[in-house]
Design a protein around this motif. Structure first.
Motif, PDB file in Angstrom:
ATOM      1  N   PRO A   1       0.829  -1.201   0.000  1.00  0.00           N
ATOM      2  CA  PRO A   1       0.000   0.000   0.000  1.00  0.00           C
ATOM      3  C   PRO A   1       0.870   1.260   0.000  1.00  0.00           C
ATOM      4  O   PRO A   1       1.951   1.282   0.593  1.00  0.00           O
ATOM      5  CB  PRO A   1      -0.784  -0.097   1.313  1.00  0.00           C
ATOM      6  CG  PRO A   1      -0.648  -1.503   1.767  1.00  0.00           C
ATOM      7  CD  PRO A   1       0.610  -2.031   1.183  1.00  0.00           C
ATOM      8  N   GLU A   2       0.389   2.285  -0.666  1.00  0.00           N
ATOM      9  CA  GLU A   2       1.112   3.556  -0.745  1.00  0.00           C
ATOM     10  C   GLU A   2       1.429   4.100   0.643  1.00  0.00           C
ATOM     11  O   GLU A   2       2.543   4.549   0.908  1.00  0.00           O
ATOM     12  CB  GLU A   2       0.300   4.574  -1.554  1.00  0.00           C
ATOM     13  CG  GLU A   2       0.942   5.947  -1.641  1.00  0.00           C
ATOM     14  CD  GLU A   2       2.242   5.982  -2.435  1.00  0.00           C
ATOM     15  OE1 GLU A   2       3.051   6.892  -2.198  1.00  0.00           O
ATOM     16  OE2 GLU A   2       2.461   5.086  -3.279  1.00  0.00           O
ATOM     17  N   CYS A   3       0.441   4.044   1.547  1.00  0.00           N
ATOM     18  CA  CYS A   3       0.662   4.585   2.894  1.00  0.00           C
ATOM     19  C   CYS A   3       1.774   3.826   3.623  1.00  0.00           C
ATOM     20  O   CYS A   3       2.499   4.399   4.424  1.00  0.00           O
ATOM     21  CB  CYS A   3      -0.637   4.585   3.708  1.00  0.00           C
ATOM     22  SG  CYS A   3      -1.336   2.951   4.011  1.00  0.00           S
ATOM     23  N   PHE A   4       1.935   2.539   3.346  1.00  0.00           N
ATOM     24  CA  PHE A   4       2.996   1.731   3.949  1.00  0.00           C
ATOM     25  C   PHE A   4       4.343   2.070   3.308  1.00  0.00           C
ATOM     26  O   PHE A   4       5.344   2.239   4.005  1.00  0.00           O
ATOM     27  CB  PHE A   4       2.673   0.246   3.777  1.00  0.00           C
ATOM     28  CG  PHE A   4       3.615  -0.678   4.490  1.00  0.00           C
ATOM     29  CD1 PHE A   4       3.431  -0.984   5.828  1.00  0.00           C
ATOM     30  CD2 PHE A   4       4.684  -1.254   3.828  1.00  0.00           C
ATOM     31  CE1 PHE A   4       4.296  -1.839   6.493  1.00  0.00           C
ATOM     32  CE2 PHE A   4       5.554  -2.115   4.479  1.00  0.00           C
ATOM     33  CZ  PHE A   4       5.356  -2.411   5.817  1.00  0.00           C
ATOM     34  N   ARG A   5       4.365   2.187   1.981  1.00  0.00           N
ATOM     35  CA  ARG A   5       5.623   2.519   1.283  1.00  0.00           C
ATOM     36  C   ARG A   5       6.183   3.853   1.758  1.00  0.00           C
ATOM     37  O   ARG A   5       7.398   4.022   1.861  1.00  0.00           O
ATOM     38  CB  ARG A   5       5.408   2.544  -0.229  1.00  0.00           C
ATOM     39  CG  ARG A   5       5.312   1.172  -0.846  1.00  0.00           C
ATOM     40  CD  ARG A   5       5.433   1.239  -2.350  1.00  0.00           C
ATOM     41  NE  ARG A   5       4.658   2.342  -2.893  1.00  0.00           N
ATOM     42  CZ  ARG A   5       3.615   2.207  -3.699  1.00  0.00           C
ATOM     43  NH1 ARG A   5       3.213   1.023  -4.072  1.00  0.00           N
ATOM     44  NH2 ARG A   5       2.976   3.273  -4.147  1.00  0.00           N
ATOM     45  N   LYS A   6       5.294   4.805   2.047  1.00  0.00           N
ATOM     46  CA  LYS A   6       5.738   6.133   2.486  1.00  0.00           C
ATOM     47  C   LYS A   6       6.497   6.086   3.808  1.00  0.00           C
ATOM     48  O   LYS A   6       7.336   6.945   4.067  1.00  0.00           O
ATOM     49  CB  LYS A   6       4.537   7.071   2.631  1.00  0.00           C
ATOM     50  CG  LYS A   6       3.984   7.553   1.327  1.00  0.00           C
ATOM     51  CD  LYS A   6       2.815   8.486   1.563  1.00  0.00           C
ATOM     52  CE  LYS A   6       2.242   8.992   0.265  1.00  0.00           C
ATOM     53  NZ  LYS A   6       1.059   9.846   0.481  1.00  0.00           N
ATOM     54  N   VAL A   7       6.192   5.106   4.657  1.00  0.00           N
ATOM     55  CA  VAL A   7       6.829   5.045   5.984  1.00  0.00           C
ATOM     56  C   VAL A   7       7.805   3.887   6.119  1.00  0.00           C
ATOM     57  O   VAL A   7       8.445   3.739   7.150  1.00  0.00           O
ATOM     58  CB  VAL A   7       5.766   4.960   7.105  1.00  0.00           C
ATOM     59  CG1 VAL A   7       4.897   6.198   7.109  1.00  0.00           C
ATOM     60  CG2 VAL A   7       4.940   3.690   7.001  1.00  0.00           C
ATOM     61  N   GLU A   8       7.932   3.080   5.075  1.00  0.00           N
ATOM     62  CA  GLU A   8       8.783   1.891   5.175  1.00  0.00           C
ATOM     63  C   GLU A   8      10.222   2.227   5.542  1.00  0.00           C
ATOM     64  O   GLU A   8      10.862   1.488   6.286  1.00  0.00           O
ATOM     65  CB  GLU A   8       8.736   1.114   3.846  1.00  0.00           C
ATOM     66  CG  GLU A   8       9.264  -0.283   3.971  1.00  0.00           C
ATOM     67  CD  GLU A   8       8.981  -1.119   2.729  1.00  0.00           C
ATOM     68  OE1 GLU A   8       9.161  -2.344   2.845  1.00  0.00           O
ATOM     69  OE2 GLU A   8       8.597  -0.580   1.685  1.00  0.00           O
ATOM     70  N   GLY A   9      10.724   3.356   5.059  1.00  0.00           N
ATOM     71  CA  GLY A   9      12.093   3.760   5.390  1.00  0.00           C
ATOM     72  C   GLY A   9      12.292   4.004   6.871  1.00  0.00           C
ATOM     73  O   GLY A   9      13.366   3.722   7.410  1.00  0.00           O
ATOM     74  N   LYS A  10      11.283   4.515   7.556  1.00  0.00           N
ATOM     75  CA  LYS A  10      11.443   4.744   8.987  1.00  0.00           C
ATOM     76  C   LYS A  10      11.110   3.497   9.814  1.00  0.00           C
ATOM     77  O   LYS A  10      11.481   3.417  10.971  1.00  0.00           O
ATOM     78  CB  LYS A  10      10.653   5.952   9.464  1.00  0.00           C
ATOM     79  CG  LYS A  10       9.175   5.824   9.552  1.00  0.00           C
ATOM     80  CD  LYS A  10       8.584   7.135  10.109  1.00  0.00           C
ATOM     81  CE  LYS A  10       7.090   7.033  10.264  1.00  0.00           C
ATOM     82  NZ  LYS A  10       6.500   8.242  10.814  1.00  0.00           N
ATOM     83  N   LEU A  11      10.463   2.518   9.194  1.00  0.00           N
ATOM     84  CA  LEU A  11      10.190   1.259   9.900  1.00  0.00           C
ATOM     85  C   LEU A  11      11.482   0.506  10.203  1.00  0.00           C
ATOM     86  O   LEU A  11      11.635  -0.079  11.265  1.00  0.00           O
ATOM     87  CB  LEU A  11       9.282   0.342   9.072  1.00  0.00           C
ATOM     88  CG  LEU A  11       7.820   0.659   9.053  1.00  0.00           C
ATOM     89  CD1 LEU A  11       7.092  -0.307   8.136  1.00  0.00           C
ATOM     90  CD2 LEU A  11       7.229   0.608  10.435  1.00  0.00           C
ATOM     91  N   PHE A  12      12.367   0.493   9.232  1.00  0.00           N
ATOM     92  CA  PHE A  12      13.629  -0.247   9.346  1.00  0.00           C
ATOM     93  C   PHE A  12      14.778   0.730   9.108  1.00  0.00           C
ATOM     94  O   PHE A  12      15.417   0.705   8.061  1.00  0.00           O
ATOM     95  CB  PHE A  12      13.653  -1.402   8.339  1.00  0.00           C
ATOM     96  CG  PHE A  12      12.447  -2.284   8.426  1.00  0.00           C
ATOM     97  CD1 PHE A  12      12.306  -3.172   9.486  1.00  0.00           C
ATOM     98  CD2 PHE A  12      11.442  -2.215   7.481  1.00  0.00           C
ATOM     99  CE1 PHE A  12      11.178  -3.979   9.585  1.00  0.00           C
ATOM    100  CE2 PHE A  12      10.315  -3.013   7.566  1.00  0.00           C
ATOM    101  CZ  PHE A  12      10.173  -3.897   8.626  1.00  0.00           C
ATOM    102  N   PRO A  13      15.044   1.600  10.081  1.00  0.00           N
ATOM    103  CA  PRO A  13      16.010   2.681   9.876  1.00  0.00           C
ATOM    104  C   PRO A  13      17.434   2.234   9.593  1.00  0.00           C
ATOM    105  O   PRO A  13      18.195   2.970   8.981  1.00  0.00           O
ATOM    106  CB  PRO A  13      15.940   3.477  11.190  1.00  0.00           C
ATOM    107  CG  PRO A  13      15.143   2.691  12.141  1.00  0.00           C
ATOM    108  CD  PRO A  13      14.458   1.609  11.387  1.00  0.00           C
ATOM    109  N   ASP A  14      17.791   1.020  10.017  1.00  0.00           N
ATOM    110  CA  ASP A  14      19.173   0.562   9.809  1.00  0.00           C
ATOM    111  C   ASP A  14      19.390  -0.044   8.419  1.00  0.00           C
ATOM    112  O   ASP A  14      20.499  -0.379   8.064  1.00  0.00           O
ATOM    113  CB  ASP A  14      19.566  -0.455  10.876  1.00  0.00           C
ATOM    114  CG  ASP A  14      19.640   0.186  12.253  1.00  0.00           C
ATOM    115  OD1 ASP A  14      19.835   1.427  12.323  1.00  0.00           O
ATOM    116  OD2 ASP A  14      19.482  -0.528  13.242  1.00  0.00           O
ATOM    117  N   LYS A  15      18.334  -0.233   7.670  1.00  0.00           N
ATOM    118  CA  LYS A  15      18.477  -0.877   6.356  1.00  0.00           C
ATOM    119  C   LYS A  15      17.951  -0.015   5.262  1.00  0.00           C
ATOM    120  O   LYS A  15      17.025   0.655   5.286  1.00  0.00           O
ATOM    121  CB  LYS A  15      17.753  -2.245   6.335  1.00  0.00           C
ATOM    122  CG  LYS A  15      18.425  -3.274   7.208  1.00  0.00           C
ATOM    123  CD  LYS A  15      19.728  -3.684   6.612  1.00  0.00           C
ATOM    124  CE  LYS A  15      20.541  -4.521   7.582  1.00  0.00           C
ATOM    125  NZ  LYS A  15      21.827  -4.825   7.170  1.00  0.00           N
TER     126      LYS A  15
END
Length: 139
Positions: A125-139
């Motif tokens: 989902p677009e809303c998930f893609r927008k925050v995916e970078g902050k979900l896994f900050p080390d990767k």
């Protein structure tokens, strides 16, 4: 390999209806709490589950593992620490640690993937893609 992501803590007040005749939370109440913790988690990162569903996606539970350690009881406030882990490009896992005060009462995990129209998909989902970078900050 699991990649550790963000954590969020939810708070659940144990309701009388969630307990058995001994005043202890029934084991069937815990998965409901995990669901609430996931909903709280998604909302906290700016990708509420309602938005995920609005885009036509679901996130079914593929696996549930629970280890009960100490009983939770009516009137307790349970703090559920929820951490997301990336399993691979399709799946992720939530791990839960349930505390009453300083006492660890249970640990659990649920495995998830996105589906669209009931079919597993690599699409997100677009809303998930927008925050995916902050979900896994080390990767």
């Amino acid at each position: 390999m699991l990649v550790k992501g963000l954590s969020y803590t939810s708070h659940i007040e144990v309701r009388y209806a969630e307990t058995d005749a001994m005043g202890v939370v029934h084991h069937g109440s815990y998965p409901i709490w995990f669901e609430q913790a996931r909903i709280d988690f998604f909302k906290s990162i700016g990708a509420p589950y309602t938005a995920i569903e609005k885009e036509g996606f679901e996130s079914p539970v593929l696996e549930l593992v629970v280890r009960y350690r100490q009983p939770c009881k009516f009137g307790d406030t349970v703090d559920i620490e929820t951490t997301i882990y990336k399993v691979n490009t399709l799946k992720w896992k939530f791990q839960y640690r349930l505390f009453v005060g300083e006492t660890l009462c249970a640990t659990a995990s649920t495995l998830h993937a996105f589906t669209k129209g009931g079919v597993p998909t690599m699409e997100k989902p677009e809303c998930f893609r927008k925050v995916e970078g902050k979900l896994f900050p080390d990767k």
